[in-house]
Design a protein around this motif. Sequence first.
Motif, PDB file in Angstrom:
ATOM      1  N   MET A   1     -42.186 -29.548 -29.545  1.00 42.19           N
ATOM      2  CA  MET A   1     -42.432 -31.005 -29.480  1.00 42.19           C
ATOM      3  C   MET A   1     -42.020 -31.532 -28.103  1.00 42.19           C
ATOM      4  O   MET A   1     -40.886 -31.312 -27.679  1.00 42.19           O
ATOM      5  N   ALA A   2     -42.930 -32.188 -27.424  1.00 43.24           N
ATOM      6  CA  ALA A   2     -42.635 -32.703 -26.081  1.00 43.24           C
ATOM      7  C   ALA A   2     -41.667 -33.886 -26.163  1.00 43.24           C
ATOM      8  O   ALA A   2     -41.811 -34.744 -27.031  1.00 43.24           O
ATOM      9  N   GLU A   3     -40.689 -33.893 -25.280  1.00 43.43           N
ATOM     10  CA  GLU A   3     -39.699 -34.973 -25.266  1.00 43.43           C
ATOM     11  C   GLU A   3     -39.742 -35.724 -23.939  1.00 43.43           C
ATOM     12  O   GLU A   3     -39.817 -35.101 -22.866  1.00 43.43           O
ATOM     13  N   PHE A   4     -39.685 -37.038 -24.022  1.00 41.45           N
ATOM     14  CA  PHE A   4     -39.796 -37.899 -22.845  1.00 41.45           C
ATOM     15  C   PHE A   4     -38.628 -38.879 -22.805  1.00 41.45           C
ATOM     16  O   PHE A   4     -37.910 -39.045 -23.782  1.00 41.45           O
ATOM     17  N   THR A   5     -38.505 -39.551 -21.657  1.00 43.32           N
ATOM     18  CA  THR A   5     -37.580 -40.682 -21.566  1.00 43.32           C
ATOM     19  C   THR A   5     -38.379 -41.919 -21.204  1.00 43.32           C
ATOM     20  O   THR A   5     -39.446 -41.833 -20.597  1.00 43.32           O
ATOM     21  N   ILE A   6     -37.845 -43.079 -21.586  1.00 41.74           N
ATOM     22  CA  ILE A   6     -38.410 -44.360 -21.152  1.00 41.74           C
ATOM     23  C   ILE A   6     -37.203 -45.236 -20.778  1.00 41.74           C
ATOM     24  O   ILE A   6     -36.272 -45.364 -21.572  1.00 41.74           O
ATOM     25  N   CYS A   7     -37.234 -45.773 -19.555  1.00 37.00           N
ATOM     26  CA  CYS A   7     -36.040 -46.453 -19.038  1.00 37.00           C
ATOM     27  C   CYS A   7     -36.382 -47.843 -18.521  1.00 37.00           C
ATOM     28  O   CYS A   7     -37.377 -48.016 -17.806  1.00 37.00           O
ATOM     29  N   PHE A   8     -35.540 -48.791 -18.884  1.00 44.40           N
ATOM     30  CA  PHE A   8     -35.759 -50.175 -18.480  1.00 44.40           C
ATOM     31  C   PHE A   8     -34.607 -50.613 -17.594  1.00 44.40           C
ATOM     32  O   PHE A   8     -33.467 -50.717 -18.046  1.00 44.40           O
ATOM     33  N   LEU A   9     -34.913 -50.838 -16.319  1.00 43.98           N
ATOM     34  CA  LEU A   9     -33.915 -51.318 -15.358  1.00 43.98           C
ATOM     35  C   LEU A   9     -33.946 -52.832 -15.404  1.00 43.98           C
ATOM     36  O   LEU A   9     -34.974 -53.449 -15.098  1.00 43.98           O
ATOM     37  N   LYS A  10     -32.813 -53.425 -15.816  1.00 45.74           N
ATOM     38  CA  LYS A  10     -32.770 -54.859 -16.082  1.00 45.74           C
ATOM     39  C   LYS A  10     -31.841 -55.552 -15.093  1.00 45.74           C
ATOM     40  O   LYS A  10     -30.736 -55.082 -14.822  1.00 45.74           O
ATOM     41  N   LYS A  11     -32.338 -56.678 -14.581  1.00 49.92           N
ATOM     42  CA  LYS A  11     -31.492 -57.513 -13.724  1.00 49.92           C
ATOM     43  C   LYS A  11     -31.692 -58.948 -14.168  1.00 49.92           C
ATOM     44  O   LYS A  11     -32.777 -59.510 -13.972  1.00 49.92           O
ATOM     45  N   GLY A  12     -30.699 -59.519 -14.826  1.00 51.38           N
ATOM     46  CA  GLY A  12     -30.849 -60.862 -15.380  1.00 51.38           C
ATOM     47  C   GLY A  12     -32.003 -60.889 -16.376  1.00 51.38           C
ATOM     48  O   GLY A  12     -32.066 -60.073 -17.297  1.00 51.38           O
ATOM     49  N   ASP A  13     -32.952 -61.813 -16.165  1.00 53.85           N
ATOM     50  CA  ASP A  13     -34.087 -61.953 -17.081  1.00 53.85           C
ATOM     51  C   ASP A  13     -35.298 -61.131 -16.644  1.00 53.85           C
ATOM     52  O   ASP A  13     -36.408 -61.366 -17.128  1.00 53.85           O
ATOM     53  N   TYR A  14     -35.102 -60.203 -15.718  1.00 53.44           N
ATOM     54  CA  TYR A  14     -36.217 -59.400 -15.196  1.00 53.44           C
ATOM     55  C   TYR A  14     -36.029 -57.921 -15.497  1.00 53.44           C
ATOM     56  O   TYR A  14     -34.910 -57.417 -15.508  1.00 53.44           O
ATOM     57  N   ILE A  15     -37.158 -57.222 -15.695  1.00 55.38           N
ATOM     58  CA  ILE A  15     -37.126 -55.776 -15.881  1.00 55.38           C
ATOM     59  C   ILE A  15     -38.078 -55.152 -14.863  1.00 55.38           C
ATOM     60  O   ILE A  15     -39.198 -55.665 -14.644  1.00 55.38           O
ATOM     61  N   LEU A  16     -37.646 -54.049 -14.252  1.00 56.32           N
ATOM     62  CA  LEU A  16     -38.480 -53.347 -13.286  1.00 56.32           C
ATOM     63  C   LEU A  16     -39.470 -52.476 -14.049  1.00 56.32           C
ATOM     64  O   LEU A  16     -39.092 -51.498 -14.684  1.00 56.32           O
ATOM     65  N   LEU A  17     -40.740 -52.862 -14.010  1.00 59.04           N
ATOM     66  CA  LEU A  17     -41.762 -52.103 -14.740  1.00 59.04           C
ATOM     67  C   LEU A  17     -42.673 -51.360 -13.766  1.00 59.04           C
ATOM     68  O   LEU A  17     -42.785 -51.719 -12.589  1.00 59.04           O
ATOM     69  N   LEU A  18     -43.321 -50.337 -14.300  1.00 56.18           N
ATOM     70  CA  LEU A  18     -44.232 -49.487 -13.526  1.00 56.18           C
ATOM     71  C   LEU A  18     -45.624 -49.582 -14.123  1.00 56.18           C
ATOM     72  O   LEU A  18     -45.805 -49.380 -15.326  1.00 56.18           O
ATOM     73  N   ASN A  19     -46.600 -49.924 -13.261  1.00 53.86           N
ATOM     74  CA  ASN A  19     -47.993 -49.887 -13.696  1.00 53.86           C
ATOM     75  C   ASN A  19     -48.539 -48.532 -13.270  1.00 53.86           C
ATOM     76  O   ASN A  19     -48.755 -48.273 -12.084  1.00 53.86           O
ATOM     77  N   ARG A  20     -48.748 -47.651 -14.251  1.00 52.74           N
ATOM     78  CA  ARG A  20     -49.035 -46.244 -13.955  1.00 52.74           C
ATOM     79  C   ARG A  20     -50.476 -45.981 -13.526  1.00 52.74           C
ATOM     80  O   ARG A  20     -51.418 -46.514 -14.112  1.00 52.74           O
ATOM     81  N   ASP A  21     -50.595 -45.113 -12.525  1.00 54.97           N
ATOM     82  CA  ASP A  21     -51.917 -44.690 -12.046  1.00 54.97           C
ATOM     83  C   ASP A  21     -52.548 -43.669 -12.982  1.00 54.97           C
ATOM     84  O   ASP A  21     -53.752 -43.427 -12.906  1.00 54.97           O
ATOM     85  N   LYS A  22     -51.723 -43.017 -13.812  1.00 56.67           N
ATOM     86  CA  LYS A  22     -52.239 -41.937 -14.679  1.00 56.67           C
ATOM     87  C   LYS A  22     -51.760 -42.139 -16.111  1.00 56.67           C
ATOM     88  O   LYS A  22     -50.792 -42.852 -16.337  1.00 56.67           O
ATOM     89  N   PRO A  23     -52.428 -41.481 -17.091  1.00 62.15           N
ATOM     90  CA  PRO A  23     -51.917 -41.535 -18.467  1.00 62.15           C
ATOM     91  C   PRO A  23     -50.500 -40.973 -18.534  1.00 62.15           C
ATOM     92  O   PRO A  23     -50.155 -40.149 -17.677  1.00 62.15           O
ATOM     93  N   GLN A  24     -49.606 -41.289 -19.471  1.00 61.67           N
ATOM     94  CA  GLN A  24     -49.903 -42.190 -20.591  1.00 61.67           C
ATOM     95  C   GLN A  24     -49.802 -43.660 -20.161  1.00 61.67           C
ATOM     96  O   GLN A  24     -49.101 -43.960 -19.249  1.00 61.67           O
ATOM     97  N   TRP A  25     -50.486 -44.529 -20.874  1.00 60.51           N
ATOM     98  CA  TRP A  25     -50.471 -45.945 -20.574  1.00 60.51           C
ATOM     99  C   TRP A  25     -50.934 -46.236 -19.147  1.00 60.51           C
ATOM    100  O   TRP A  25     -50.380 -47.089 -18.457  1.00 60.51           O
ATOM    101  N   MET A  26     -51.946 -45.504 -18.713  1.00 58.10           N
ATOM    102  CA  MET A  26     -52.579 -45.732 -17.413  1.00 58.10           C
ATOM    103  C   MET A  26     -53.043 -47.188 -17.302  1.00 58.10           C
ATOM    104  O   MET A  26     -53.701 -47.710 -18.206  1.00 58.10           O
ATOM    105  N   GLY A  27     -52.668 -47.848 -16.214  1.00 58.09           N
ATOM    106  CA  GLY A  27     -53.125 -49.225 -15.984  1.00 58.09           C
ATOM    107  C   GLY A  27     -52.317 -50.283 -16.710  1.00 58.09           C
ATOM    108  O   GLY A  27     -52.593 -51.471 -16.576  1.00 58.09           O
ATOM    109  N   ALA A  28     -51.311 -49.862 -17.487  1.00 61.04           N
ATOM    110  CA  ALA A  28     -50.477 -50.833 -18.221  1.00 61.04           C
ATOM    111  C   ALA A  28     -49.051 -50.794 -17.661  1.00 61.04           C
ATOM    112  O   ALA A  28     -48.617 -49.797 -17.085  1.00 61.04           O
ATOM    113  N   TRP A  29     -48.346 -51.904 -17.833  1.00 60.12           N
ATOM    114  CA  TRP A  29     -46.945 -51.987 -17.388  1.00 60.12           C
ATOM    115  C   TRP A  29     -46.038 -51.373 -18.439  1.00 60.12           C
ATOM    116  O   TRP A  29     -46.147 -51.704 -19.625  1.00 60.12           O
TER     117      TRP A  29
END
Length: 161
Positions: A1-29
């Motif tokens: 079973m493949a295992e991944f991480t998902i990480c949210f860098l938070k500063k106050g009311d903001y989160i650093l998100l990544l809009n991915r060039d490739k799957p998974q979630w390609m084109g989404a934040w």
Amino acid sequence: MAEFTICFLKKGDYILLLNRDKPQWMGAWNGVGGKIEQDETPLAGALREIKEETGITVEDITYKGKITWTDGVVNYGCMYAFIAELPESFTFETPIKVAEGILDWKELTWIFHPENVGIADLKYYLPTMLNETANYDYIFTYQDKKLVNISSAPIEQTSTV
Ligand SMILES: Nc1nc2c([nH]c(=O)n2[C@H]2C[C@H](O)[C@@H](COP(=O)(O)OP(=O)(O)OP(=O)(O)O)O2)c(=O)[nH]1
């Protein structure tokens, strides 16, 4: 079973998100993260992916729960979620293009706006992770590539990864 991480860098009311060039979630934040390597703990994998994708070394990071993907019969993958709090004094200029896509600070109200069609499926688990100290095990059931059910159960408060 493949295992991944998902990480949210938070500063106050903001989160650093990544809009991915490739799957998974390609084109989404989405949060930053990736596949956990052999002989690597989820926490070590999270710290490595944060560094690789953003260049940031985080010190204050908390395990917030696990999301398992299943078709109802077989669990085919999971991801360990983390939130890292950055001090108000921390500066990181965005938007910035990196190897995996575009990084940008996104406000919580923008991320969770009901009209926002540009985000990954984090609306199903991130609010609880931000608002509760308890950790949960989430089970996401997919059928024909569609999310058909989400269940969650509390994880031992002392659990570490
Ligand atoms: N595989 C998978 N990843 C998901 C899903 N939902 C979701 O948020 N993610 C997250 C977990 C990871 O942070 C990211 C996928 O990471 P990735 O496949 O690009 O992993 P990686 O950076 O190690 O990629 P690579 O170098 O091996 O190509 O997307 C999902 O349904 N499946």
